[in-house]
Design a protein around this motif. Sequence first.
Motif, PDB file in Angstrom:
ATOM      1  N   GLY A  44       0.843  -1.204   0.000  1.00  0.00           N
ATOM      2  CA  GLY A  44       0.000   0.000   0.000  1.00  0.00           C
ATOM      3  C   GLY A  44       0.861   1.230   0.000  1.00  0.00           C
ATOM      4  N   HIS A  68      -0.776  -1.932  -5.459  1.00  0.00           N
ATOM      5  CA  HIS A  68      -1.605  -2.008  -4.247  1.00  0.00           C
ATOM      6  C   HIS A  68      -2.280  -3.366  -4.154  1.00  0.00           C
ATOM      7  CE1 HIS A  68      -3.730  -0.474  -0.847  1.00  0.00           C
ATOM      8  NE2 HIS A  68      -3.212   0.734  -1.032  1.00  0.00           N
ATOM      9  N   HIS A  71      -7.320  -1.443  -2.171  1.00  0.00           N
ATOM     10  CA  HIS A  71      -7.832  -0.364  -3.019  1.00  0.00           C
ATOM     11  C   HIS A  71      -6.648   0.417  -3.593  1.00  0.00           C
ATOM     12  CE1 HIS A  71      -6.575   2.420   0.138  1.00  0.00           C
ATOM     13  NE2 HIS A  71      -6.891   1.412   0.932  1.00  0.00           N
ATOM     14  N   TYR A  75       0.361   6.490  -3.827  1.00  0.00           N
ATOM     15  CA  TYR A  75       1.661   6.147  -4.401  1.00  0.00           C
ATOM     16  C   TYR A  75       1.578   4.778  -5.103  1.00  0.00           C
ATOM     17  CZ  TYR A  75       3.181   9.734  -1.101  1.00  0.00           C
ATOM     18  OH  TYR A  75       3.332  10.900  -0.394  1.00  0.00           O
ATOM     19  N   ASN A 120       5.633  12.147   3.184  1.00  0.00           N
ATOM     20  CA  ASN A 120       4.249  12.513   3.543  1.00  0.00           C
ATOM     21  C   ASN A 120       4.208  13.715   4.487  1.00  0.00           C
ATOM     22  OD1 ASN A 120       2.536  10.843   2.176  1.00  0.00           O
ATOM     23  ND2 ASN A 120       2.091   9.485   3.887  1.00  0.00           N
ATOM     24  N   TYR A 161      -2.460  12.254   6.717  1.00  0.00           N
ATOM     25  CA  TYR A 161      -2.800  12.779   8.048  1.00  0.00           C
ATOM     26  C   TYR A 161      -3.365  14.201   7.927  1.00  0.00           C
ATOM     27  CZ  TYR A 161      -2.046  12.838  13.171  1.00  0.00           C
ATOM     28  OH  TYR A 161      -2.209  12.862  14.529  1.00  0.00           O
ATOM     29  N   ASP A 221       7.052  10.623   8.456  1.00  0.00           N
ATOM     30  CA  ASP A 221       6.206   9.653   7.754  1.00  0.00           C
ATOM     31  C   ASP A 221       5.704   8.585   8.735  1.00  0.00           C
ATOM     32  OD1 ASP A 221       6.450  11.089   5.413  1.00  0.00           O
ATOM     33  OD2 ASP A 221       8.248  10.046   4.771  1.00  0.00           O
ATOM     34  N   HIS A 222       6.045   7.330   8.529  1.00  0.00           N
ATOM     35  CA  HIS A 222       5.522   6.253   9.377  1.00  0.00           C
ATOM     36  C   HIS A 222       6.376   6.020  10.627  1.00  0.00           C
ATOM     37  CE1 HIS A 222       8.602   4.767   6.741  1.00  0.00           C
ATOM     38  NE2 HIS A 222       8.705   3.664   7.446  1.00  0.00           N
TER      39      HIS A 222
HETATM   40  P1  NAP Z   1      -1.109   3.246   9.015  1.00  0.00           P
HETATM   41  O1  NAP Z   1      -1.682   3.890  10.233  1.00  0.00           O
HETATM   42  O2  NAP Z   1      -0.964   1.774   8.959  1.00  0.00           O
HETATM   43  O3  NAP Z   1      -1.934   3.704   7.709  1.00  0.00           O
HETATM   44  C1  NAP Z   1      -2.418   4.960   7.543  1.00  0.00           C
HETATM   45  C2  NAP Z   1      -3.286   5.048   6.286  1.00  0.00           C
HETATM   46  O4  NAP Z   1      -2.838   6.199   5.546  1.00  0.00           O
HETATM   47  C3  NAP Z   1      -3.220   3.858   5.351  1.00  0.00           C
HETATM   48  O5  NAP Z   1      -4.521   3.583   4.878  1.00  0.00           O
HETATM   49  C4  NAP Z   1      -2.341   4.374   4.225  1.00  0.00           C
HETATM   50  O6  NAP Z   1      -2.642   3.796   2.960  1.00  0.00           O
HETATM   51  C5  NAP Z   1      -2.743   5.819   4.179  1.00  0.00           C
HETATM   52  N1  NAP Z   1      -1.792   6.722   3.524  1.00  0.00           N
HETATM   53  C6  NAP Z   1      -0.438   6.758   3.607  1.00  0.00           C
HETATM   54  N2  NAP Z   1       0.038   7.760   2.867  1.00  0.00           N
HETATM   55  C7  NAP Z   1      -1.034   8.368   2.292  1.00  0.00           C
HETATM   56  C8  NAP Z   1      -1.185   9.459   1.415  1.00  0.00           C
HETATM   57  N3  NAP Z   1      -0.136  10.152   0.994  1.00  0.00           N
HETATM   58  N4  NAP Z   1      -2.438   9.814   1.023  1.00  0.00           N
HETATM   59  C9  NAP Z   1      -3.518   9.146   1.452  1.00  0.00           C
HETATM   60  N5  NAP Z   1      -3.440   8.084   2.291  1.00  0.00           N
HETATM   61  C10 NAP Z   1      -2.207   7.722   2.710  1.00  0.00           C
HETATM   62  O7  NAP Z   1       0.327   3.917   8.792  1.00  0.00           O
HETATM   63  P2  NAP Z   1       1.361   3.716   7.611  1.00  0.00           P
HETATM   64  O8  NAP Z   1       0.845   2.748   6.602  1.00  0.00           O
HETATM   65  O9  NAP Z   1       2.692   3.473   8.222  1.00  0.00           O
HETATM   66  O10 NAP Z   1       1.327   5.180   6.975  1.00  0.00           O
HETATM   67  C11 NAP Z   1       1.798   6.274   7.672  1.00  0.00           C
HETATM   68  C12 NAP Z   1       0.925   7.414   7.255  1.00  0.00           C
HETATM   69  O11 NAP Z   1      -0.326   7.305   7.896  1.00  0.00           O
HETATM   70  C13 NAP Z   1       1.425   8.758   7.681  1.00  0.00           C
HETATM   71  O12 NAP Z   1       2.408   9.246   6.808  1.00  0.00           O
HETATM   72  C14 NAP Z   1       0.144   9.584   7.696  1.00  0.00           C
HETATM   73  O13 NAP Z   1      -0.078  10.265   6.469  1.00  0.00           O
HETATM   74  C15 NAP Z   1      -0.942   8.562   7.901  1.00  0.00           C
HETATM   75  N6  NAP Z   1      -1.605   8.809   9.173  1.00  0.00           N
HETATM   76  C16 NAP Z   1      -2.883   9.249   9.146  1.00  0.00           C
HETATM   77  C17 NAP Z   1      -3.532   9.558  10.321  1.00  0.00           C
HETATM   78  C18 NAP Z   1      -4.926  10.070  10.248  1.00  0.00           C
HETATM   79  O14 NAP Z   1      -5.449  10.201   9.143  1.00  0.00           O
HETATM   80  N7  NAP Z   1      -5.543  10.380  11.379  1.00  0.00           N
HETATM   81  C19 NAP Z   1      -2.909   9.412  11.555  1.00  0.00           C
HETATM   82  C20 NAP Z   1      -1.604   8.958  11.553  1.00  0.00           C
HETATM   83  C21 NAP Z   1      -0.948   8.668  10.346  1.00  0.00           C
HETATM   84  P3  NAP Z   1      -2.343   2.255   2.600  1.00  0.00           P
HETATM   85  O15 NAP Z   1      -3.442   1.467   3.246  1.00  0.00           O
HETATM   86  O16 NAP Z   1      -2.412   2.264   1.114  1.00  0.00           O
HETATM   87  O17 NAP Z   1      -0.972   1.916   3.125  1.00  0.00           O
END
Ligand code: NAP
Length: 264
Positions: A44, A68, A71, A75, A120, A161, A221-222
């Motif tokens: 993903g 992917h 869905h 990226y 990110n 995020y 990022d992550h």
């Molecule tokens: P995760 O918590 O396992 O997944 C976070 C979700 O964010 C996954 O569904 C991932 O997509 C999606 N995602 C990642 N980059 C994205 C982007 N540029 N645009 C839209 N959706 C995106 O964490 P992870 O897989 O290690 O990813 C880390 C990312 O999670 C962070 O960089 C941050 O952007 C995001 N995040 C979001 C929140 C929030 O929305 N409240 C909170 C913390 C972090 P996939 O399923 O395709 O991997």
Amino acid sequence: MKYALLDRGDRLSRELSEQFQAQASTRGFVYDEEAPETVVTIGGDGTMLQAFHRYKNQLDRIAFIGIHTGHLGFYADWQKNEIVELLDLMASSEPRNIHYPLLHVEIDTAEGKETHLVLNEFTLKSAEGTLVAAIQINDEPFEMFRGDGIVISTPTGSTGYNKSLGGAVIHPSLEALQIAEIASINNRVYRTLGSSVILPKHHHCDIVPPDPEEELIIGVDHMLMARVGVRSMTCRVAEKKVTFARYRPFTFWNRVREAFIGSV
Ligand code: NAP
């Protein structure tokens, strides 16, 4: 073509990875984990973040492609049943390379400076609860933040995020960074704009915690890391960009629609 492959590690991704490698070798592609020209991820968008950080020192000569397993992602824009189509295109045509802006973060600590390249977003929270930090834009005081945290994202990170925080979605042809607040507290002392702020490439912002002894939780990022003794953090649009190889058109706005709206 020399390529490397990184999968999410789950069973489906590993099976697809084996399938990809078997089909790639019949087309004359060479697997080279150390110095690839193309890095393919299977999983993903999170898998792409991992691949980016593994190869961020070779961005000048690497193009990324994401497949992917669920869905479509931002990226990872090929689906698991399209691997043969992708490999055929990789063997027979030149891709259109597109370049996306990144964020450069410099953290000034008592022990020296550390820098991060971000795909990110950069996230700042306090380990002790509420974060207090002064925000400066282009070396001028802008606001005094008090709240859960601050997220500074790239245009491609704006759909991650940042979007959950009500930030704007930015087209990645715009070289910009976006500052979004996580639950700011507003009163007479601590006053923030409330909406997210978008800075162009020639601007920068500094985040200055008033107490350098406070333990901060920094997200790149992550990845999350704890830091004490942080004097300031400077964020700006990076000089380097990340390259994605496009073998078929899939516009950013179509990706946004597919991810968040569905068919119209
Ligand atoms: P995760 O918590 O396992 O997944 C976070 C979700 O964010 C996954 O569904 C991932 O997509 C999606 N995602 C990642 N980059 C994205 C982007 N540029 N645009 C839209 N959706 C995106 O964490 P992870 O897989 O290690 O990813 C880390 C990312 O999670 C962070 O960089 C941050 O952007 C995001 N995040 C979001 C929140 C929030 O929305 N409240 C909170 C913390 C972090 P996939 O399923 O395709 O991997």
